[in-house]
Design a protein around this motif. Structure first.
Motif, PDB file in Angstrom:
ATOM      1  N   LYS A   1       0.818  -1.219   0.000  1.00  0.00           N
ATOM      2  CA  LYS A   1       0.000   0.000   0.000  1.00  0.00           C
ATOM      3  C   LYS A   1       0.853   1.272   0.000  1.00  0.00           C
ATOM      4  CE  LYS A   1      -1.017   0.399   4.941  1.00  0.00           C
ATOM      5  NZ  LYS A   1      -2.079   0.377   5.932  1.00  0.00           N
ATOM      6  N   HIS A   2       2.159   1.126   0.224  1.00  0.00           N
ATOM      7  CA  HIS A   2       3.081   2.268   0.211  1.00  0.00           C
ATOM      8  C   HIS A   2       3.970   2.258  -1.032  1.00  0.00           C
ATOM      9  CE1 HIS A   2       2.059   3.211   4.380  1.00  0.00           C
ATOM     10  NE2 HIS A   2       2.195   1.926   4.652  1.00  0.00           N
ATOM     11  N   ILE A   3       3.628   1.437  -2.008  1.00  0.00           N
ATOM     12  CA  ILE A   3       4.521   1.205  -3.152  1.00  0.00           C
ATOM     13  C   ILE A   3       4.855   2.494  -3.920  1.00  0.00           C
ATOM     14  CG2 ILE A   3       2.898   0.608  -5.012  1.00  0.00           C
ATOM     15  CD1 ILE A   3       5.926  -1.487  -4.024  1.00  0.00           C
ATOM     16  N   GLY A   4       3.906   3.408  -4.022  1.00  0.00           N
ATOM     17  CA  GLY A   4       4.160   4.678  -4.710  1.00  0.00           C
ATOM     18  C   GLY A   4       5.230   5.493  -4.015  1.00  0.00           C
ATOM     19  N   ALA A   5       5.115   5.634  -2.710  1.00  0.00           N
ATOM     20  CA  ALA A   5       6.100   6.399  -1.943  1.00  0.00           C
ATOM     21  C   ALA A   5       7.450   5.691  -1.914  1.00  0.00           C
ATOM     22  CB  ALA A   5       5.592   6.624  -0.521  1.00  0.00           C
ATOM     23  N   ILE A   6       7.438   4.365  -1.874  1.00  0.00           N
ATOM     24  CA  ILE A   6       8.684   3.601  -1.885  1.00  0.00           C
ATOM     25  C   ILE A   6       9.389   3.786  -3.224  1.00  0.00           C
ATOM     26  CG2 ILE A   6       9.684   1.275  -1.833  1.00  0.00           C
ATOM     27  CD1 ILE A   6       7.405   0.544   0.183  1.00  0.00           C
ATOM     28  N   SER A   7       8.630   3.699  -4.312  1.00  0.00           N
ATOM     29  CA  SER A   7       9.245   3.853  -5.637  1.00  0.00           C
ATOM     30  C   SER A   7       9.820   5.257  -5.813  1.00  0.00           C
ATOM     31  CB  SER A   7       8.248   3.530  -6.754  1.00  0.00           C
ATOM     32  OG  SER A   7       7.232   4.507  -6.832  1.00  0.00           O
ATOM     33  N   GLU A   8       9.145   6.240  -5.250  1.00  0.00           N
ATOM     34  CA  GLU A   8       9.639   7.625  -5.309  1.00  0.00           C
ATOM     35  C   GLU A   8      10.968   7.752  -4.569  1.00  0.00           C
ATOM     36  OE1 GLU A   8       8.116  11.339  -2.932  1.00  0.00           O
ATOM     37  OE2 GLU A   8       6.771  10.957  -4.629  1.00  0.00           O
ATOM     38  N   LEU A   9      11.041   7.198  -3.368  1.00  0.00           N
ATOM     39  CA  LEU A   9      12.273   7.250  -2.583  1.00  0.00           C
ATOM     40  C   LEU A   9      13.421   6.551  -3.313  1.00  0.00           C
ATOM     41  CD1 LEU A   9      13.757   7.827   0.162  1.00  0.00           C
ATOM     42  CD2 LEU A   9      13.061   5.509   0.816  1.00  0.00           C
ATOM     43  N   LEU A  10      13.121   5.414  -3.934  1.00  0.00           N
ATOM     44  CA  LEU A  10      14.160   4.604  -4.560  1.00  0.00           C
ATOM     45  C   LEU A  10      14.465   5.006  -6.000  1.00  0.00           C
ATOM     46  CD1 LEU A  10      13.122   1.138  -3.108  1.00  0.00           C
ATOM     47  CD2 LEU A  10      14.957   2.662  -2.314  1.00  0.00           C
ATOM     48  N   GLY A  11      13.668   5.888  -6.560  1.00  0.00           N
ATOM     49  CA  GLY A  11      13.930   6.378  -7.911  1.00  0.00           C
ATOM     50  C   GLY A  11      13.634   5.372  -9.003  1.00  0.00           C
ATOM     51  N   VAL A  12      12.673   4.487  -8.770  1.00  0.00           N
ATOM     52  CA  VAL A  12      12.266   3.497  -9.775  1.00  0.00           C
ATOM     53  C   VAL A  12      10.748   3.545  -9.919  1.00  0.00           C
ATOM     54  CG1 VAL A  12      14.230   1.958  -9.370  1.00  0.00           C
ATOM     55  CG2 VAL A  12      12.107   1.609  -8.086  1.00  0.00           C
ATOM     56  N   SER A  13      10.248   2.911 -10.957  1.00  0.00           N
ATOM     57  CA  SER A  13       8.800   2.894 -11.170  1.00  0.00           C
ATOM     58  C   SER A  13       8.130   1.847 -10.288  1.00  0.00           C
ATOM     59  CB  SER A  13       8.487   2.597 -12.644  1.00  0.00           C
ATOM     60  OG  SER A  13       8.797   1.248 -12.949  1.00  0.00           O
ATOM     61  N   THR A  14       6.865   2.069 -10.033  1.00  0.00           N
ATOM     62  CA  THR A  14       6.095   1.063  -9.310  1.00  0.00           C
ATOM     63  C   THR A  14       6.018  -0.215 -10.143  1.00  0.00           C
ATOM     64  OG1 THR A  14       4.021   1.949 -10.177  1.00  0.00           O
ATOM     65  CG2 THR A  14       4.706   2.718  -8.005  1.00  0.00           C
ATOM     66  N   ASP A  15       5.963  -0.078 -11.455  1.00  0.00           N
ATOM     67  CA  ASP A  15       5.924  -1.254 -12.334  1.00  0.00           C
ATOM     68  C   ASP A  15       7.165  -2.125 -12.148  1.00  0.00           C
ATOM     69  OD1 ASP A  15       3.439  -0.690 -13.347  1.00  0.00           O
ATOM     70  OD2 ASP A  15       4.178   0.132 -15.243  1.00  0.00           O
ATOM     71  N   PHE A  16       8.326  -1.508 -11.983  1.00  0.00           N
ATOM     72  CA  PHE A  16       9.540  -2.289 -11.739  1.00  0.00           C
ATOM     73  C   PHE A  16       9.434  -3.035 -10.417  1.00  0.00           C
ATOM     74  CE2 PHE A  16      13.673  -2.611  -9.605  1.00  0.00           C
ATOM     75  CZ  PHE A  16      14.218  -3.610 -10.398  1.00  0.00           C
ATOM     76  N   LEU A  17       9.040  -2.324  -9.357  1.00  0.00           N
ATOM     77  CA  LEU A  17       8.944  -2.968  -8.049  1.00  0.00           C
ATOM     78  C   LEU A  17       7.938  -4.111  -8.049  1.00  0.00           C
ATOM     79  CD1 LEU A  17       9.128   0.049  -5.563  1.00  0.00           C
ATOM     80  CD2 LEU A  17      10.912  -1.623  -6.089  1.00  0.00           C
ATOM     81  N   LEU A  18       6.862  -3.956  -8.808  1.00  0.00           N
ATOM     82  CA  LEU A  18       5.812  -4.979  -8.838  1.00  0.00           C
ATOM     83  C   LEU A  18       6.066  -6.074  -9.870  1.00  0.00           C
ATOM     84  CD1 LEU A  18       2.746  -2.610  -8.444  1.00  0.00           C
ATOM     85  CD2 LEU A  18       3.754  -4.097  -6.692  1.00  0.00           C
ATOM     86  N   GLY A  19       7.181  -5.979 -10.593  1.00  0.00           N
ATOM     87  CA  GLY A  19       7.536  -7.028 -11.542  1.00  0.00           C
ATOM     88  C   GLY A  19       6.934  -6.885 -12.920  1.00  0.00           C
ATOM     89  N   LYS A  20       6.358  -5.727 -13.227  1.00  0.00           N
ATOM     90  CA  LYS A  20       5.764  -5.502 -14.545  1.00  0.00           C
ATOM     91  C   LYS A  20       6.789  -5.010 -15.558  1.00  0.00           C
ATOM     92  CE  LYS A  20       1.255  -4.538 -12.565  1.00  0.00           C
ATOM     93  NZ  LYS A  20       0.197  -3.548 -12.382  1.00  0.00           N
ATOM     94  N   GLU A  21       7.934  -4.531 -15.067  1.00  0.00           N
ATOM     95  CA  GLU A  21       9.067  -4.135 -15.905  1.00  0.00           C
ATOM     96  C   GLU A  21      10.247  -4.987 -15.470  1.00  0.00           C
ATOM     97  OE1 GLU A  21       9.854   0.016 -15.294  1.00  0.00           O
ATOM     98  OE2 GLU A  21       8.128   0.644 -16.454  1.00  0.00           O
ATOM     99  N   LYS A  22      11.078  -5.371 -16.426  1.00  0.00           N
ATOM    100  CA  LYS A  22      12.216  -6.249 -16.130  1.00  0.00           C
ATOM    101  C   LYS A  22      13.343  -5.544 -15.387  1.00  0.00           C
ATOM    102  CE  LYS A  22      11.031  -9.924 -18.765  1.00  0.00           C
ATOM    103  NZ  LYS A  22      10.329 -10.946 -18.102  1.00  0.00           N
ATOM    104  N   SER A  23      13.602  -4.282 -15.721  1.00  0.00           N
ATOM    105  CA  SER A  23      14.702  -3.577 -15.072  1.00  0.00           C
ATOM    106  C   SER A  23      14.341  -2.109 -14.885  1.00  0.00           C
ATOM    107  CB  SER A  23      15.975  -3.698 -15.904  1.00  0.00           C
ATOM    108  OG  SER A  23      15.780  -3.137 -17.178  1.00  0.00           O
ATOM    109  N   PRO A  24      14.978  -1.486 -13.888  1.00  0.00           N
ATOM    110  CA  PRO A  24      14.713  -0.062 -13.677  1.00  0.00           C
ATOM    111  C   PRO A  24      15.364   0.749 -14.781  1.00  0.00           C
ATOM    112  CG  PRO A  24      16.461  -0.782 -12.234  1.00  0.00           C
ATOM    113  CD  PRO A  24      15.948  -2.009 -12.958  1.00  0.00           C
TER     114      PRO A  24
END
Length: 78
Positions: A45-68
């Motif tokens: 439920k925090h994936i948007g804020a986590i992706s912002e902090l880490l500088g990657v897309s939510t799609d990458f974190l969720l496995g919808k993109e292969k690499s950042p």
């Protein structure tokens, strides 16, 4: 690699701590321990804020993109 493993990997790459992440999310540090043990998956439920902090897309974190993106910027550095 699952979502949480990617989060941990990126924290290390960005030289960020578990505390940096939980502070960014406004959560207790013990929440990270629960995530790590698999007891809780509320990080989703925090994936948007986590992706912002880490500088990657939510799609990458969720496995919808292969690499950042190779030029990922915008993450917080120490």
């Amino acid at each position: 690699m699952d979502t949480f493993a990617k989060i941990v990997m990126l924290l290390k790459q960005k030289k960020l701590t578990q505390k940096d992440l939980t502070d960014h999310l406004g959560l207790r540090r013990s929440v990270f321990t629960d995530w790590k043990s698999g007891k809780n998956t509320s990080y989703i439920k925090h994936i948007g804020a986590i992706s912002e902090l880490l500088g990657v897309s939510t799609d990458f974190l969720l496995g919808k993109e292969k690499s950042p993106p190779s030029d990922a910027h915008g993450y917080i550095t120490k």
